[in-house]
Design a protein around this motif. Structure first.
Motif, mmCIF file in Angstrom:
data_model
loop_
_atom_site.group_PDB
_atom_site.id
_atom_site.type_symbol
_atom_site.label_atom_id
_atom_site.label_comp_id
_atom_site.label_asym_id
_atom_site.label_seq_id
_atom_site.Cartn_x
_atom_site.Cartn_y
_atom_site.Cartn_z
ATOM 1 N N VAL A 35 44.030 -2.424 35.450
ATOM 2 C CA VAL A 35 43.339 -3.270 36.413
ATOM 3 C C VAL A 35 41.831 -3.233 36.202
ATOM 4 C CG1 VAL A 35 42.831 -3.590 38.866
ATOM 5 C CG2 VAL A 35 45.171 -3.093 38.132
ATOM 6 N N GLY A 36 41.309 -2.087 35.808
ATOM 7 C CA GLY A 36 39.866 -1.946 35.634
ATOM 8 C C GLY A 36 39.333 -2.448 34.310
ATOM 9 N N GLU A 37 40.151 -3.109 33.522
ATOM 10 C CA GLU A 37 39.746 -3.587 32.205
ATOM 11 C C GLU A 37 38.581 -4.573 32.319
ATOM 12 O OE1 GLU A 37 39.070 -4.612 28.570
ATOM 13 O OE2 GLU A 37 40.521 -3.021 28.973
ATOM 14 N N LEU A 38 37.457 -4.274 31.650
ATOM 15 C CA LEU A 38 36.250 -5.073 31.786
ATOM 16 C C LEU A 38 36.345 -6.426 31.084
ATOM 17 C CD1 LEU A 38 33.483 -2.330 31.465
ATOM 18 C CD2 LEU A 38 34.307 -3.475 33.526
ATOM 19 N N SER A 39 37.285 -6.575 30.169
ATOM 20 C CA SER A 39 37.443 -7.881 29.543
ATOM 21 C C SER A 39 37.907 -8.917 30.555
ATOM 22 C CB SER A 39 38.448 -7.800 28.391
ATOM 23 O OG SER A 39 39.735 -7.459 28.875
ATOM 24 N N THR A 40 38.739 -8.505 31.487
ATOM 25 C CA THR A 40 39.237 -9.433 32.501
ATOM 26 C C THR A 40 38.310 -9.501 33.708
ATOM 27 O OG1 THR A 40 40.617 -7.674 33.434
ATOM 28 C CG2 THR A 40 41.629 -9.104 31.809
ATOM 29 N N GLN A 41 37.637 -8.416 34.034
ATOM 30 C CA GLN A 41 36.768 -8.411 35.212
ATOM 31 C C GLN A 41 35.417 -9.066 34.943
ATOM 32 O OE1 GLN A 41 36.275 -4.588 37.033
ATOM 33 N NE2 GLN A 41 38.390 -4.485 37.732
ATOM 34 N N ARG A 42 34.875 -8.855 33.732
ATOM 35 C CA ARG A 42 33.521 -9.336 33.441
ATOM 36 C C ARG A 42 33.396 -10.097 32.125
ATOM 37 N NH1 ARG A 42 30.212 -3.747 34.925
ATOM 38 N NH2 ARG A 42 30.895 -3.605 37.103
ATOM 39 N N GLY A 43 34.476 -10.243 31.401
ATOM 40 C CA GLY A 43 34.378 -10.890 30.092
ATOM 41 C C GLY A 43 33.559 -10.077 29.116
ATOM 42 N N SER A 165 33.234 -14.266 27.346
ATOM 43 C CA SER A 165 32.662 -15.052 28.448
ATOM 44 C C SER A 165 32.692 -16.534 28.070
ATOM 45 C CB SER A 165 31.229 -14.596 28.724
ATOM 46 O OG SER A 165 31.187 -13.217 29.033
ATOM 47 N N TYR A 166 33.850 -17.154 28.209
ATOM 48 C CA TYR A 166 34.057 -18.530 27.759
ATOM 49 C C TYR A 166 34.157 -19.522 28.905
ATOM 50 C CZ TYR A 166 34.487 -19.313 22.742
ATOM 51 O OH TYR A 166 34.208 -19.548 21.418
#
Length: 293
Positions: A35-43, A165-166
């Motif tokens: 859940v804390g994966e930064l790719s999904t939270q912040r790109g 960040s697309y």
């Protein structure tokens, strides 16, 4: 069919005999990211998309070089390219021998305050681009919102990196469709052609093929580079240069080229019918469908 492999990212200079032990396949119905994966939270990560055509991963070397460059720009740990190459080979071996697939490589900063970055690749059937390859696309020009030399003045914008960040790119495609077009060409606020949201731009004036010079604000396209190599080998003239927006309307032909869609010729530009070279587009795609390393 889809394939997902999770990697335990190795340092760039690590040498391990059994690279296969550093990644594992994840079943399609199994959890893969936290859940804390930064790719999904912040790109907060970088990626590449490789085309797999009839069991061959296209332009693996250039894609991995660009992944490493993006990681350096974003201050991520430099990827171990031997590990990624081994993982790509393993994923391709699990795919059907015939057909076109899109293989996405992702390197993320990981979980916030976590000990290491997160890395994975995912392969899925490519969309059917037969129609656009054969019939072309309509495009509109959209202002990218910064000057063509913005990267030199504001390196923190990470313009030379292929980041996750697309959102802006996808918003531009939605805007193109609202205007009745298939795609868009970004132009800089000071009047220069840049690139498409997911593609590179190639123009032909007479016997000369040109593309916007790959500055820090323009991603150097792997498909465009391969096609320029092919054009040069077959005696055509290619050039990298700053391209003014008004040169789009004076070109004999314009293409948007990308790794999975390949070459799509422009048939309409900002609502006006545009010259379309069906024969050359077909020749481009015939070349781009051949195995390329």
């Amino acid at each position: 069919m889809t394939v997902t492999l999770l990697l335990e990212p190795l340092p760039a200079d690590a040498r391990i005999d059994d690279l296969a032990s550093t990644f594992r396949e994840v079943p399609a119905d199994a959890p893969a990211l936290r859940v804390g994966e930064l790719s999904t939270q912040r790109g907060d990560g970088v990626f590449e998309t490789i085309s797999v055509t009839d069991g061959h991963a296209q332009e693996t070397g250039p894609h991995l070089d660009r992944l490493r460059n993006s990681a350096v720009i974003c201050e991520l740990p430099e990827p171990n390219l031997a590990q990624w190459r081994a993982a790509i080979a393993a994923a391709v071996a699990l795919l059907p021998a015939r057909g076109e697939f899109a293989l996405k490589l992702v390197l993320s900063r990981g979980v916030e305050h976590g000990p290491a970055p997160t890395a994975w690749l995912h392969a899925a059937p490519a969309a059917d681009f037969a129609r656009v390859r054969e019939q072309g696309i309509s495009v509109v020009t959209l202002d990218r919102g910064y000057a063509h030399d913005a990267a030199a003045k504001a390196p923190w914008l990470l313009l030379g990196a292929k980041t996750l960040s697309y959102a802006t790119n996808m918003a531009a495609l939605r805007e193109a469709r609202r205007r009745g077009a298939d795609d868009t060409i970004f132009v800089s606020s000071d009047g220069f052609v840049m690139e498409g949201p997911t593609s590179s731009v190639i123009l032909r004036h007479g016997e000369v093929y040109s593309t916007p010079a790959p500055s820090g604000a323009i991603l150097h396209g792997t498909t465009q580079m391969s096609l320029f190599d092919h054009l040069a080998e077959t005696g055509r003239t290619t050039e990298y240069r700053d391209v003014r927006v008004e040169e789009l309307s004076t070109a004999d032909a314009v293409w948007l080229v990308s790794s999975v869609r390949l070459a799509a010729g422009v048939t309409e530009l900002d609502g006006a019918v545009f010259p379309y070279d069906a024969d050359e587009t077909r020749a481009f795609n015939d070349y781009l469908l051949t195995p390329r390393d």
